[in-house]
Motif scaffolding. Sequence first.
Motif, PDB file in Angstrom:
ATOM      1  N   THR A 249       3.725   7.314   6.199  1.00 43.46           N
ATOM      2  CA  THR A 249       3.515   8.163   5.056  1.00 43.46           C
ATOM      3  C   THR A 249       3.182   7.216   3.752  1.00 43.46           C
ATOM      4  N   ILE A 250       4.104   6.174   3.902  1.00 41.76           N
ATOM      5  CA  ILE A 250       3.775   5.106   2.703  1.00 41.76           C
ATOM      6  C   ILE A 250       2.312   4.658   2.919  1.00 41.76           C
TER       7      ILE A 250
ATOM      8  N   TYR B  49      -0.373   5.957   4.800  1.00 49.21           N
ATOM      9  CA  TYR B  49      -1.130   7.149   4.765  1.00 49.21           C
ATOM     10  C   TYR B  49      -1.332   7.619   3.474  1.00 49.21           C
ATOM     11  N   GLY B  50      -0.460   7.792   2.677  1.00 47.72           N
ATOM     12  CA  GLY B  50      -0.577   8.343   1.248  1.00 47.72           C
ATOM     13  C   GLY B  50      -1.699   7.511   0.515  1.00 47.72           C
ATOM     14  N   CYS B  51      -1.550   6.429   0.445  1.00 45.48           N
ATOM     15  CA  CYS B  51      -2.193   5.362  -0.094  1.00 45.48           C
ATOM     16  C   CYS B  51      -3.656   4.975   0.417  1.00 45.48           C
TER      17      CYS B  51
ATOM     18  N   SER C 168      -1.206   9.371  -4.167  1.00 41.43           N
ATOM     19  CA  SER C 168      -0.416   8.184  -4.704  1.00 41.43           C
ATOM     20  C   SER C 168       1.252   8.670  -4.739  1.00 41.43           C
TER      21      SER C 168
ATOM     22  N   SER D 290       2.658   8.713  -1.159  1.00 42.22           N
ATOM     23  CA  SER D 290       3.062   7.492  -0.674  1.00 42.22           C
ATOM     24  C   SER D 290       4.446   7.081  -1.218  1.00 42.22           C
TER      25      SER D 290
ATOM     26  N   SER E 189       0.743  -1.169   0.880  1.00 42.45           N
ATOM     27  CA  SER E 189       0.703   0.005  -0.196  1.00 42.45           C
ATOM     28  C   SER E 189       0.346  -0.602  -1.396  1.00 42.45           C
TER      29      SER E 189
ATOM     30  N   THR F  10      -2.703   0.413  -3.627  1.00 37.33           N
ATOM     31  CA  THR F  10      -2.358   1.046  -4.994  1.00 37.33           C
ATOM     32  C   THR F  10      -3.338   0.189  -5.946  1.00 37.33           C
TER      33      THR F  10
END
Length: 517
Positions: A286-287, A289-291, A307, A310, A421, A425
Amino acid sequence: MNAIGLAVAVLLPVAGGILIPLLPFHSRKSRLVYIECVVLATSALTFCLLLHRPEEGVVIFEFTSNLTLSLKLDGLGTVFAGIIAALWPFATLYAFEYMKHEEHEVIFFLFYTVTFGVTLGIALAEDLVTMYCFYEILTLVTLPLVMHTLTREAVLASRTYLYYSLGGAAFAFIGVIFILIYGTTADFVPGGVLNLQKIGEHTNLLLLIYVFCFFGFSVKAAMFPFSGWLPKAGVAPTPVTALLHAVAVVKAGAFTLMRVTYYSFGPQFLQRTWAQTVVMIPVIFTIVYGCSRAVKETHLKRRLAWSTVSNLSYILFGVVLMSPAGLMGGLCHMIFHAVMKICAFFCAGAVIYRSGREYIYQLDGLGRRMPKVFAAFTISGMALMGVPGLCGFISKWNLVRAAIESRNLLGYLGVAALMVSALLTAIYMLTISVRAFFPPKDPNYTEEELGLAPVVSAEAENRVSGTGYRIIPYEEICDPNWMMLLPLAVFVTAMLIFGLHPQPVLDGLSALTAVIR
């Protein structure tokens, strides 16, 4: 400070919020003064409790002699309650200006204020049953906030939020039942409460129950594959999404997972088992994937939502390391992310409020018209990246150190995920700032150049792209008033102070986590 203050801190905003539509206010100003007074009084009382922690708890409702709703303040609850009490007054002040042109403002502030008390109930819960009850109530009181605009998108988003939350709560409830059966108490005890003699040969069953419970509570923390509800909830007014993403709902999810892992099941029971592996894999995924979804997203608030997906898994990564250092890193990021993300969302809300623009490609050149807002947004973006000197660097550093100390192969993989990430970001946050301050072409676009649908009716003219605000001509855009700028200034200052002088926070968290064994 008497323990009865715990009950007052929870019930004051609940009762104060319920009274908002009932009291005969003579003007909007008098109503807003009343709301801010209720919120400030609650925050002041909460900080008094944090500074003079009562030794005893208080029972606010008794189901049976062994099953009660009771409150007690411990070290972990102090952290979450402090975040809530510090941020809610500024969020309320910001909401006064943002909601000025919105409909159903009275109902909005009713649920907005009640949510304050319910979230405090989660932070101050003495046992697992009490925390679970307030956790469920949080879903019910935030649901009207998500669907506040009553548009089709808002209604669909609220349904998704409800379905996800109820499904997650069902799985979490399984864990509550098994803790009541196999635990020595339902109260929160550092290191866990499981009766190992009673468990006997049922170790794998309890590990499976922990996995169910983890995935259940992780719904509110927006862990994959349960993260879809959070970006959809961005249709709510920005004061709501800021609290959903930075303070109340997602942080409640992370907080409950800390409670379950370190104070109910216990890290000694879970560490280096197959259950730890099962929960670590989706957290690490998820870290990144979200980014990745944030980089792809062109809608401003939904980009920030991904964001959050993540960054919430940063916190969960610290939790699933199942060590005192991991918990410290998770708590550190929970505190600092709250400040960073609420600042970013408030900047996005100010942009929507003052310009009507909500997509990234519509923001070209707005940094020249709203320099204060975009300066704050840039600082929050740099903090989320982990730039040294800002608070995000401190929390990421502690998470990386905890992962390396764990000597867990998945921990090392998590470090790699944190590095990826950070790069992503930088891409999805700084591209916004660069476009705002250094546009690729003349920012004074026509509506056709901005890619907006042509206005065909009076209703459409006042409601472009779902923002509720008409697209404002470039030359008329400017920074908002002090009600919006003051919270931004406070959050930017906090990011700098925590980044340059984090030792008091780190010392407090070290003392808190030292009792975990």
